[in-house]
Design an enzyme around this catalytic site. Structure first.
Site, PDB file in Angstrom:
ATOM      1  N   HIS A  89       2.020  -1.617  -3.767  1.00 24.82           N
ATOM      2  CA  HIS A  89       2.276  -1.772  -5.022  1.00 24.82           C
ATOM      3  C   HIS A  89       2.103  -0.235  -5.872  1.00 24.82           C
ATOM      4  O   HIS A  89       2.909   0.030  -4.363  1.00 24.82           O
ATOM      5  CB  HIS A  89       0.463  -1.939  -5.592  1.00 24.82           C
ATOM      6  CG  HIS A  89      -0.887  -1.167  -4.634  1.00 24.82           C
ATOM      7  ND1 HIS A  89      -0.958   0.127  -4.894  1.00 24.82           N
ATOM      8  CD2 HIS A  89      -1.260  -1.585  -4.116  1.00 24.82           C
ATOM      9  CE1 HIS A  89      -1.883   0.645  -4.042  1.00 24.82           C
ATOM     10  NE2 HIS A  89      -2.235  -1.177  -3.389  1.00 24.82           N
ATOM     11  N   GLU A  90       1.963   0.368  -6.842  1.00 27.79           N
ATOM     12  CA  GLU A  90       1.755   1.059  -7.430  1.00 27.79           C
ATOM     13  C   GLU A  90       2.117   2.485  -5.630  1.00 27.79           C
ATOM     14  O   GLU A  90       1.998   3.718  -5.655  1.00 27.79           O
ATOM     15  CB  GLU A  90       1.813   1.849  -8.309  1.00 27.79           C
ATOM     16  CG  GLU A  90       3.204   0.625  -9.634  1.00 27.79           C
ATOM     17  CD  GLU A  90       4.453   1.289  -9.414  1.00 27.79           C
ATOM     18  OE1 GLU A  90       4.577   2.018  -9.305  1.00 27.79           O
ATOM     19  OE2 GLU A  90       4.604  -0.504  -9.506  1.00 27.79           O
ATOM     20  N   GLY A 114       0.290  -3.864   4.416  1.00 25.86           N
ATOM     21  CA  GLY A 114       0.752  -4.898   2.308  1.00 25.86           C
ATOM     22  C   GLY A 114       0.593  -5.192   1.122  1.00 25.86           C
ATOM     23  O   GLY A 114      -0.686  -4.637   0.856  1.00 25.86           O
ATOM     24  N   ASP A 143      -8.783   5.996  -0.253  1.00 25.98           N
ATOM     25  CA  ASP A 143      -9.272   6.473   0.922  1.00 25.98           C
ATOM     26  C   ASP A 143      -9.039   7.584   1.671  1.00 25.98           C
ATOM     27  O   ASP A 143      -8.548   8.138   2.928  1.00 25.98           O
ATOM     28  CB  ASP A 143      -8.241   5.956   1.687  1.00 25.98           C
ATOM     29  CG  ASP A 143      -7.822   3.926   1.501  1.00 25.98           C
ATOM     30  OD1 ASP A 143      -9.049   3.183   0.338  1.00 25.98           O
ATOM     31  OD2 ASP A 143      -6.843   4.234   0.924  1.00 25.98           O
ATOM     32  N   VAL A 162      -2.648   6.779  -7.225  1.00 25.83           N
ATOM     33  CA  VAL A 162      -1.954   6.331  -8.155  1.00 25.83           C
ATOM     34  C   VAL A 162      -3.132   5.933  -9.046  1.00 25.83           C
ATOM     35  O   VAL A 162      -4.125   4.473  -8.515  1.00 25.83           O
ATOM     36  CB  VAL A 162      -1.239   6.188  -7.467  1.00 25.83           C
ATOM     37  CG1 VAL A 162       0.037   5.444  -9.003  1.00 25.83           C
ATOM     38  CG2 VAL A 162      -0.465   6.992  -6.897  1.00 25.83           C
ATOM     39  N   HIS A 198       1.398   2.179  -3.010  1.00 26.98           N
ATOM     40  CA  HIS A 198       2.177   2.312  -1.674  1.00 26.98           C
ATOM     41  C   HIS A 198       3.444   2.862  -1.851  1.00 26.98           C
ATOM     42  O   HIS A 198       4.278   3.376  -0.802  1.00 26.98           O
ATOM     43  CB  HIS A 198       2.027   1.284  -1.278  1.00 26.98           C
ATOM     44  CG  HIS A 198       1.101   0.606  -0.506  1.00 26.98           C
ATOM     45  ND1 HIS A 198       0.282  -0.940  -1.104  1.00 26.98           N
ATOM     46  CD2 HIS A 198       0.078   0.437   0.452  1.00 26.98           C
ATOM     47  CE1 HIS A 198      -0.604  -1.414  -0.963  1.00 26.98           C
ATOM     48  NE2 HIS A 198      -1.265  -0.574   0.072  1.00 26.98           N
TER      49      HIS A 198
HETATM   50  P1  AMP Z   1      -3.707   0.000   2.464  1.00 26.72           P
HETATM   51  O1  AMP Z   1      -2.569  -0.823   2.408  1.00 26.72           O
HETATM   52  O2  AMP Z   1      -4.522  -0.282   1.566  1.00 26.72           O
HETATM   53  O3  AMP Z   1      -4.049   0.481   3.937  1.00 26.72           O
HETATM   54  O4  AMP Z   1      -2.729   1.409   1.891  1.00 26.72           O
HETATM   55  C1  AMP Z   1      -2.217   1.877   2.645  1.00 26.72           C
HETATM   56  C2  AMP Z   1      -1.529   3.315   2.374  1.00 26.72           C
HETATM   57  O5  AMP Z   1      -1.505   3.186   0.784  1.00 26.72           O
HETATM   58  C3  AMP Z   1      -3.355   3.943   2.407  1.00 26.72           C
HETATM   59  O6  AMP Z   1      -3.108   5.436   3.268  1.00 26.72           O
HETATM   60  C4  AMP Z   1      -3.990   4.304   1.144  1.00 26.72           C
HETATM   61  O7  AMP Z   1      -5.109   5.827   0.877  1.00 26.72           O
HETATM   62  C5  AMP Z   1      -2.691   4.351   0.357  1.00 26.72           C
HETATM   63  N1  AMP Z   1      -3.479   3.817  -1.109  1.00 26.72           N
HETATM   64  C6  AMP Z   1      -3.313   2.651  -1.540  1.00 26.72           C
HETATM   65  N2  AMP Z   1      -3.866   2.415  -2.669  1.00 26.72           N
HETATM   66  C7  AMP Z   1      -3.491   3.824  -2.908  1.00 26.72           C
HETATM   67  C8  AMP Z   1      -3.231   4.088  -4.781  1.00 26.72           C
HETATM   68  N3  AMP Z   1      -3.935   3.848  -5.444  1.00 26.72           N
HETATM   69  N4  AMP Z   1      -2.550   5.712  -4.231  1.00 26.72           N
HETATM   70  C9  AMP Z   1      -2.630   6.724  -3.442  1.00 26.72           C
HETATM   71  N5  AMP Z   1      -2.764   5.965  -2.622  1.00 26.72           N
HETATM   72  C10 AMP Z   1      -3.231   4.167  -2.332  1.00 26.72           C
END
Ligand code: AMP
Length: 281
Positions: free
Chosen positions: A34-35, A31, A150, A176, A37
Site C-alpha cells: 500500500h501507500e 507484502g 511501527d 502515511v 510501503h
Molecule cells: P509490513 O508489511 O506491515 O511489515 O510493513 C513493512 C514496512 O512498511 C514497515 O517498516 C512498516 O512500518 C512500513 N509501513 C507500514 N504501514 C506504513 C504506513 N502507513 N506508513 C509508513 N510506513 C508504513
C-alpha cells in the site's frame, strides 16, 4: 525488475551490485503493498542506486493465536506495484527457503520489548530481529527503511543494528495516512464498513494527547487518561493499550518531557490497529 526466491541468488545479486560500486537500499515488508510501503520505496529510490524489497510473511513473528494464516496476501498485485514504484529486485522467498526445519541458534530481544505491542505479543520481536538479521546478511544493504507507524519495531531494529554492529543505516519514514487520519495498514481490509468509519478516532485520540502536552500538561496519567476517554467516547472496540513513553528507549516516564512516543492499539472485530505520535517537549 528481477524477482528472486532463493537466498543464494539474492545474495549473489547484492554482491554484484556492491562490487560494481552501487549502494543498496532495502525495504523489508510482509507484502499486500500500500501507500505506506511505497513511501519507503520512494525514499530508498532517492537515496540508493539499487533498491531491494523483500516480501515475506514471517511465521516466527506471529503468536499461535494471531493472524498468520489470515494475513492478506496478493503476490501478483504486489509484483506490479513494486515494479511501478521502482524496485530493482524483489525477494519473495518461501518459508522453507528462509528457515531450516530445526534452528540451532535463536535471538532474544531484552530491552524495549516489554511495553506497547511487545507486552501483548511475546516473542514477536524475537521473530522480527531473527528474520531481519538473515535479510540484512542476504541483501547487504547500505540503508534499510522502516515506517514509524511501527515505531517499536524501528526502536528495536535500531538497537539490533547498534548492539550487533551491523553496517547498515536504519532510516525512519513518517507514517502515511488516509485523508481521515487513519494510518494505512494491510490489516485495514479486515475492518467492517462501520469500523472503518470510526477507526480514524485512533489517530485523533493521539492528536488530543499531543495537544494536551503542547498546552503544558506534563502528568503522564492525565494525558493517557484523556486519550483513553476519547477512545471510549468514539469507539466500542477494545483498547489494548495507551502509553506515553520515552523514545526510542521506550521507558516509562511520569513527567512528559524530552523525546516521547504516545502510542495506542485497539482491537476491532477482525483487525488490531496500532498508531503513534512521536514528539519532543
Ligand atoms: P509490513 O508489511 O506491515 O511489515 O510493513 C513493512 C514496512 O512498511 C514497515 O517498516 C512498516 O512500518 C512500513 N509501513 C507500514 N504501514 C506504513 C504506513 N502507513 N506508513 C509508513 N510506513 C508504513
Amino acid at each position: 525488475m528481477k524477482i528472486i526466491s532463493s537466498k543464494h541468488d539474492i545474495n549473489q545479486l547484492a554482491k554484484q551490485s556492491k562490487a560494481s560500486g552501487k549502494s543498496i537500499g532495502f525495504v523489508p515488508t510482509m507484502g499486500f503493498l500500500h501507500e505506506g510501503h511505497l513511501a519507503l520505496v520512494k525514499e530508498a529510490r532517492q537515496e540508493n542506486d539499487c533498491v531491494i524489497m523483500s516480501i515475506f510473511v514471517n511465521p516466527i513473528q506471529f503468536g499461535p493465536s494471531e493472524d498468520y494464516d489470515m494475513y492478506p496476501r496478493d503476490a501478483e498485485r504486489d509484483k506490479k506495484l513494486a515494479k511501478e514504484a521502482g524496485v530493482d529486485i524483489l525477494f519473495m522467498p518461501s518459508v522453507d527457503e528462509m528457515y531450516k526445519k530445526k534452528q540451532s541458534v535463536k535471538m532474544m530481544v531484552t530491552e524495549r520489548t516489554n511495553r506497547l505491542c511487545g507486552a501483548k505479543r511475546p516473542m514477536h520481536f524475537d521473530g522480527v530481529v531473527m528474520v531481519l538479521t538473515k535479510l540484512f546478511h542476504l541483501t547487504i544493504p547500505d540503508r534499510a527503511y522502516f515506517g514509524l507507524k511501527d515505531a517499536q519495531q524501528f526502536a528495536i531494529v535500531s538497537a539490533l543494528v547498534d548492539d550487533f554492529d551491523f553496517s547498515v543505516e536504519i532510516v525512519p519514514v513518517n507514517t502515511v495516512r488516509e485523508p481521515s487520519g487513519l494510518a494505512i495498514s494491510s490489516r485495514n481490509v479486515y475492518l467492517t464498513a462501520e469500523e472503518r468509519q470510526k477507526a480514524p478516532a485512533l489517530y485523533h485520540s493521539l492528536l488530543l494527547g499531543k495537544k494536551r502536552i503542547a498546552e503544558g500538561e506534563t502528568d503522564v496519567t492525565v494525558i493517557t487518561d484523556a486519550v483513553n476517554d476519547y477512545l471510549h467516547q468514539h469507539l466500542t472496540a477494545k483498547i489494548d493499550y495507551v502509553e506515553l513513553l520515552s523514545f526510542p528507549e521506550l521507558e516509562t516516564i511520569s513527567v512528559a518531557s524530552g523525546n516521547m512516543i504516545l502510542a495506542a492499539a485497539i482491537q476491532f472485530s477482525a483487525a488490531r490497529l496500532i498508531d503513534n505520535i512521536i514528539m519532543e517537549s
